[in-house]
Design an enzyme around this catalytic site. Sequence first.
Site, PDB file in Angstrom:
ATOM      1  N   CYS A 153      24.130  92.398  29.145  1.00 47.96           N
ATOM      2  CA  CYS A 153      24.449  93.536  30.197  1.00 47.96           C
ATOM      3  C   CYS A 153      23.799  93.989  31.125  1.00 47.96           C
ATOM      4  CB  CYS A 153      25.104  94.783  29.403  1.00 47.96           C
ATOM      5  SG  CYS A 153      23.953  95.449  28.372  1.00 47.96           S
TER       6      CYS A 153
ATOM      7  N   HIS B 201      23.513 100.393  26.748  1.00 52.86           N
ATOM      8  CA  HIS B 201      24.323  99.605  27.677  1.00 52.86           C
ATOM      9  C   HIS B 201      24.196  99.780  29.083  1.00 52.86           C
ATOM     10  CE1 HIS B 201      27.707  96.919  28.582  1.00 52.86           C
ATOM     11  NE2 HIS B 201      28.514  97.957  29.014  1.00 52.86           N
TER      12      HIS B 201
END
Length: 1157
Positions: A581, A1113
């Site tokens: 990510c 994230h």
Amino acid sequence: MGNTILTGRSNAIAPIISAEDARTHITEEEYRRIRQAFQRFKNGCIDYDEFCYHVLGGAQIPEDKRRLLFSFFSHGAETISFDNLLSSLVGLCRVEEVQSRFIEEYHEFASWGLSPPKLTIPLNDSYISFYEVMSYVTHLSVKEVIELEKVFATISDRAVCKLNVEKWKQALGGCFPDTYAERLFAVFDENRDCQIDFRELVCTLSALCRGPHPGRISQLARIWDVDCDKLLSDEELSNMYADLGVPVEHQTVTKSANGKAALVDFGIWAQENERYIAKYYSMALQIGHICLGLRPESKKMELQVVNEFESRASELPLSEWNIVASGWHSEYRTLLEAERTPNPIDNSGIKGTREDSWTSRLLQVACISAESARLKPDLLPMDYIRVPVPLWRAWLRWHGCALTVDSQFTRKYLDGEFFEDNKPSLELYPLEILFLGHDRKKSHDGTETTPRSLTPWACAQVSRSMTVDELLALCKTELRLGDGDARLWQVVKENEEGNVLLDDGNQNLHQLYTALGKTKKVNKMKLLLEVRERGTGVWPEELRASLSGKQITAASTLSSSNAQLSGRPGAVGLVNYGNFCYRNAGIQCLARVSPLTQYLLEDEHLDELKKANTKRRDVETTIEYAKLLREMWAAKKKNIAPNDFNDAIRMNSDMFECSEQHDCQEFVAFLLDQLHTSMYEANKTLHPPPPAIDPKKEEENHEIEETDEEKAERSWTEYEKQNESLVTQLFTGQLRSRLVCRTCQSSSSVFEPFTSLSLPIGFEDVDLYQVIVVHRDGRIPRRYGFRLSRDSKIGHLREVVAASSGISMSHITIQCMSSKGTLMSRSPNHRSSNLRDELPLSSFPSGARLYALELPESTGEDEWRVAMHRKLQYNHEPHILGSTAGFIVSRFGLPLIVGLDEHVTGKKLYEDVMYQMHRFMEHSVNSFSSRAHDPCEDDASGFPFTLCLVDQNYEWCGQCPALRFCRGCPIRPDDNKVFIPANSPIAVDWFPIALYLRYNHSEEQACEDDPSVAETWSRHFAPSSLEHCIEKFSCPETLDAAIQCDRCEKKTTRDKVMTIWKLPKYLIIHLKRFEFLREQGRMGKSPFVDKPDGNTYECIALANHYGQLSCGHFIAYAKSNEDKWLLLNDCSVREVSEEEVDKQGAYLLFYERKDVK
């Protein structure tokens, strides 16, 4: 009485009496209690630690004495049997011969000869339960009070064990008029703290629902008693007449209390005009019995309350109802009319089967929703009735249920949009959802080479009106997924292909269900619950797409508002099949730099790179990045898997070769370096640079004194020659690093290039402190907020508290109370009760409360003591030694300061404590509901507490030897002068009944906030602006090592100052969000608000980080070619408004300079 065997000190005394003889000296009740206490020990015996805690009550007896006593009880063994315990206890506590022989052998226990330990305290003396107290002062039985407490626990706020306005409304279930509900809440809330504690609930229920009927009616007058004086003024009477619809000729309430009507006046009038108050009284009974848990006192009363509640609530627009079989309901009424006990609720007549359900034995998956039972298909209105949720709960409490499982049917009343006929209706048949999960098995070598199969995981029965976000939250809670990454997919095809990512959290399940095109009788749907792998960060579905080459479809792209994104250059998601990510977010941001992206999209520039050297690592990385951009700008797919690019990164970088989580800023810096190197080398090959300057000439030029401007220009020119590339032109700026002599202020400057600017954010060397100032006059305490340096000490805190509160610093003591109610200990060698001024504030435990207590005017440092409220908590359980039966000590409430002048008497001490507590003492305790009055509550006959001298922990006596098992020597409330030893605190021991009825905990906890609390909180936790971050970046930093100064001709201390000298076209800002918080031992994170100068730079992209440093994230927000903001979360892309861009979570920001023409 048995034989006595006395041996030397090295051996234990054998049993002086046998266990059989011991029973003759105690009652059967005492024997039962000792036996029951012993049975609590799992191994059938008592070891040394259990003996010290349970038999000796945890008293601070010296180790050698504890060992001696244990040896006596165990007769030299390692454990104590029941017979040995019984004979030893009874012998020491009841038999004089045993006591005398024991003292003769062990002189340390000679004091026991005057007052031997008690065997057991009589139950009535040792324990007065709260239930008995409340039964004593109300019309309720102990059993009813206990039942009410169980209900209260389910409807109150568990954090504070009180019923606030929100919880009150939930308990009433929307079944009563709002105005009436609010007024009745005020009736229960006697102390007006906007919360109802259990004592208030019990007393008010007793007044409204029990006792003589005239007394119940009189309490209704309090609904209109706005000023709470238990009298109705003319205005309050006028409001009452208007609410009840009383005509003028019947407005005849007597005013017997100085022109006002007393409660009894209203009661007399109401009995003569009962038709006017019947509705209000009926609703009070319904709330008390059905909603608050009081069991009706007769079957006739239950029938009346239920009938009136049902008839009034049947047409209410409630959002939720319970379904009950009509057969049982009819039988229920019949039995009550016959004065017979109703049978348990029986819904078997309307219950469907489990066949073809997700909870059948074939699947064997757990149901995560509150209910899983089905109703029979095609039910007719005559088969069932609907009742409000409060009534269903009341029936369950009163009568139970015939079916042990699947007996409850709670259904929502939905708008017409959820039904085919578009008419509002009861949702009898909710959606049944099967959650699929990915098979957790991996290959032997841990690699992922094939897509994982889907297997049933759980099921749920939920309403069509539930949103995707609500359903995902339910899954995370019930399946204990925590804060881990999880998301839902709609399984469109049975072959497990074509799944749709549900990325629109506001979409409801009805919209998903209708999209499947199924009939309403199916009511079943499959969803995939995908969980990101913790170790690898892999999304299994994105791995599936990567391996199979299939597209990922997001629900948001199917909506009309986002359908236009399809085919838009750059509006393409990137599949995350590893912990990538951070790469996806960095690529999406960097791709918004138009000149760089356009350069790599053009064939001629890519050909130049290939001609230079395609075997170099940087060239290979650049080529793969260019290919990825071309695929993104072609926009033929909604999302693509950057497999080739990730392989190039893995092969060409040691740092990013693994699939672990990395930093987005480090990746962007690496990628820019690769791009720069490849472009520079290609440019150098095709366009050779001019010959380098002779070093000797360069040194000669340096010897000429230059200004900072000249140094900067020369340094920048040299850098450009050696690093010529498009990356340098777009991203490189210049910093000035100055070293300033702190003695003579002379300085020297060095200029350095930068590609991204790392700025500190939000952290300052200060801590936030909140201090509660307690005045001696008993006024409501006031809380102040301070932001102090982390190395501040108690003395500094006292100074700022004195300045804010107006109390002289010499009359303030700082006390620190832990979350468990214990005061922080001072130095053992320090005789004062005050914490030392040199004590650092950082030594306070986390979560502690700070109090600044006002001292008496005419007392010195040793002429006051800290007093703490204390309750000896007697559990309703058997105890062994009576003298330690109440050994669970509870400390509570505000600490108090007791002045000790040289003429102080016991009575003055008691009066001083009472004066400081007058604010939270109930002087008239529920007079409307009391049936009796305890003498301990009457100040004329004494005080509701005892003052005792205790030790530093407020648990044991501070004067008596530990072997006396004394909890504190009492101070007599007389006119004799008292002597309080140094270093001896005072405990305020409350009588149980007085504590329950007179001590108002809500008032005691009341605290006013000074404006400084909100101000310091706002400053401490306020998001940082970009200007603040740059200002902090430019703050001087003092270097540790001394440096030779030419002007001072000696080594001096220098300050290093970093400033921005030259800004690039595209400015990349990295916010250093994380700082190690030493006092908490964890990484902290600060919010950020983007406030750049809009006339100069414009934000075109930002990468956000969520979670902690080692995990979390990354997502990206970026502007499209049409100047619209996009949210790019791995494979998901959707358009958002500028207000939806989460700027507070920014980690990496990309700015473009808008040059003013």
